[in-house]
Design a protein around this motif. Sequence first.
Motif, PDB file in Angstrom:
ATOM      1  N   UNK A  93       0.832  -1.209   0.000  1.00  0.00           N
ATOM      2  CA  UNK A  93       0.000   0.000   0.000  1.00  0.00           C
ATOM      3  C   UNK A  93       0.862   1.253   0.000  1.00  0.00           C
ATOM      4  N   UNK A  94       1.828   1.299   0.920  1.00  0.00           N
ATOM      5  CA  UNK A  94       2.643   2.505   1.093  1.00  0.00           C
ATOM      6  C   UNK A  94       3.548   2.745  -0.109  1.00  0.00           C
ATOM      7  N   UNK A  95       4.314   1.716  -0.494  1.00  0.00           N
ATOM      8  CA  UNK A  95       5.268   1.879  -1.592  1.00  0.00           C
ATOM      9  C   UNK A  95       4.559   2.070  -2.932  1.00  0.00           C
ATOM     10  N   UNK A  96       3.463   1.341  -3.135  1.00  0.00           N
ATOM     11  CA  UNK A  96       2.734   1.480  -4.397  1.00  0.00           C
ATOM     12  C   UNK A  96       2.192   2.875  -4.597  1.00  0.00           C
ATOM     13  N   UNK A  97       1.585   3.429  -3.547  1.00  0.00           N
ATOM     14  CA  UNK A  97       1.036   4.777  -3.652  1.00  0.00           C
ATOM     15  C   UNK A  97       2.150   5.820  -3.713  1.00  0.00           C
ATOM     16  N   UNK A  98       3.245   5.604  -2.977  1.00  0.00           N
ATOM     17  CA  UNK A  98       4.374   6.534  -3.020  1.00  0.00           C
ATOM     18  C   UNK A  98       5.022   6.548  -4.406  1.00  0.00           C
ATOM     19  N   UNK A  99       5.145   5.367  -5.026  1.00  0.00           N
ATOM     20  CA  UNK A  99       5.741   5.291  -6.358  1.00  0.00           C
ATOM     21  C   UNK A  99       4.853   5.997  -7.384  1.00  0.00           C
ATOM     22  N   UNK A 100       3.534   5.815  -7.259  1.00  0.00           N
ATOM     23  CA  UNK A 100       2.622   6.503  -8.168  1.00  0.00           C
ATOM     24  C   UNK A 100       2.689   8.011  -8.010  1.00  0.00           C
ATOM     25  N   UNK A 101       2.916   8.475  -6.765  1.00  0.00           N
ATOM     26  CA  UNK A 101       3.010   9.915  -6.496  1.00  0.00           C
ATOM     27  C   UNK A 101       4.419  10.451  -6.708  1.00  0.00           C
ATOM     28  N   UNK A 319      -2.084   3.892  -9.418  1.00  0.00           N
ATOM     29  CA  UNK A 319      -3.026   4.824 -10.026  1.00  0.00           C
ATOM     30  C   UNK A 319      -3.642   5.775  -9.000  1.00  0.00           C
ATOM     31  N   UNK A 320      -3.885   5.275  -7.795  1.00  0.00           N
ATOM     32  CA  UNK A 320      -4.388   6.173  -6.746  1.00  0.00           C
ATOM     33  C   UNK A 320      -3.321   7.198  -6.378  1.00  0.00           C
ATOM     34  N   UNK A 321      -2.054   6.740  -6.326  1.00  0.00           N
ATOM     35  CA  UNK A 321      -0.961   7.668  -6.045  1.00  0.00           C
ATOM     36  C   UNK A 321      -0.819   8.731  -7.120  1.00  0.00           C
ATOM     37  N   UNK A 322      -1.076   8.340  -8.375  1.00  0.00           N
ATOM     38  CA  UNK A 322      -1.025   9.311  -9.486  1.00  0.00           C
ATOM     39  C   UNK A 322      -2.215  10.256  -9.479  1.00  0.00           C
ATOM     40  N   UNK A 323      -3.311   9.841  -8.829  1.00  0.00           N
ATOM     41  CA  UNK A 323      -4.509  10.673  -8.802  1.00  0.00           C
ATOM     42  C   UNK A 323      -5.533  10.315  -9.841  1.00  0.00           C
ATOM     43  N   UNK A 324      -5.454   9.104 -10.414  1.00  0.00           N
ATOM     44  CA  UNK A 324      -6.375   8.697 -11.478  1.00  0.00           C
ATOM     45  C   UNK A 324      -7.344   7.636 -10.975  1.00  0.00           C
ATOM     46  N   UNK A 325      -8.549   8.060 -10.616  1.00  0.00           N
ATOM     47  CA  UNK A 325      -9.544   7.121 -10.108  1.00  0.00           C
ATOM     48  C   UNK A 325     -10.095   6.232 -11.219  1.00  0.00           C
ATOM     49  N   UNK A 326     -10.266   6.789 -12.430  1.00  0.00           N
ATOM     50  CA  UNK A 326     -10.792   6.008 -13.546  1.00  0.00           C
ATOM     51  C   UNK A 326      -9.840   4.883 -13.927  1.00  0.00           C
TER      52      UNK A 326
END
Length: 486
Positions: A93-101, A319-326
């Motif tokens: 969760x943490x690394x995946x969202x951090x990598x996307x952001x 994708x959540x880290x990037x901000x893309x919900x779709x």
Amino acid sequence: MEGDQEEKLLIKEKTSEEESSLVNKVWEESKLMWTVAAPAIFTRFSSFGVTIISQAYVGHIGSRELAAFALVFTVLIRFANGILLGMASALSTICGQAFGAKEFDMMGVYLQRSWIVLFSTAFCLLPLFLFTSPILKLLGQDENIAEVAETISLWSIPILFSFIVSFTTQTFLQSQSRNTIIAFLAAFSLITHVSLSWLLTMNFKLGIPGAMLSTILASWIPNIGQVIFITCGWCSDTWKGLSFLAFKDLWPVVKLSLSSGVMLCLELWYNTILVLLTGNLNDAEVQIDALSICLNISGWEMMISLGFMAAASVRVANELGKGSSKAAKFSILVSVLTSLAIGFFLFLFFLLLREKLAYIFTSNEEVANAVADLSPLLAISILLNSVQPVLSGVAIGAGWQSSVAYVNIGCYYVIGIPVGMVLGEILHLQVKGIWIGMLFGTFIQTLLLIIITYKTNWDDQVIIARHRVNRWSKESADPERITSNN
């Protein structure tokens, strides 16, 4: 008329473009998904293959040894695996969202924090491996099988600690879609294990110690390679070396890790309870042998689903880290439907094979016939397992571990197990009744996860993910921060 024809042509062209666009979107998402899923599936196949190879060699030593091995690996190892894998999924969760952001600098610190939390947890699990025999006897298992199981469990302690490095480094690399090295090391480990198992068990006749020594080496070889890959320059953007920041702000990691551990442990330990309840039935040795074979076959298919679970968690988190919900929602749809299609094919395949696969694991005709009797339930289990783990991966990617833990408690332990005990012991359906009840619990859980995923506001999940990444990055970047605020 000409205007109508032109309008129809425009509609057809628009429809064709939309269909082409959809096909391209599916193709692009599938490539991203398989970049994670394919190496993850192969790696899990290889890791699970290590256990199956060990079981095959132990099974040729004797039926009592096979039953003891099945108990240790489906009770203790599965239990420890569930806790540690679940707690390591917090890192996903943490690394995946951090990598996307694009918050790369903190990913190495998150990895180190996860090591601290998981090693502490592993030491707390040690008593289960040191006192296996009395624990199994207390649970009503056969005394002779329990004695052999204690020997196997003591040899399994290094395997317990190997899980920590394996799960965390794999998660760290998967979050960046850097999986090739993981698959390569897993293949090398499997080949080494096959050779060593034959040499130590069959050639040198070392029995259980030979089989377990080979299993330990096979468990640690990939770990050493992955740590070298991470720390020696191949992950320069996300690994900045050991840091004292790893010891700061541990409480948020502990909370997320605990909820993750509870979530996956409740899932993986579900089948363990099936084995324990079977051990209290008549003719327990044959029943356990047959059920362990079925669960191992189901486990092979589960490796595919767990690969998709990893892919779903990485894609949703990125994708959540990037901000893309779709994009997050679309990745869920592609992952679930792909895994379901594979699961349906395997459902038909194993439904037709029945007892034929049993002879890979045993030469006992009575055990093979028992496997044939359980085959329809095995096929249904495989079908359900093609969807449920993928939805769990979605929960991991979004950080819903706490909520899903409550769903698992209700469906598995309030519904599944009681229904199974009634069918198995009161209605005398034996192991089939227990398994039917537990499959019913899994079915209810899968339906609830589908409803939760469908009704989720994914725009809100983007905001939550961004808040999590920003908060943890700022907290960790402040060396003077007092952790009591959390």
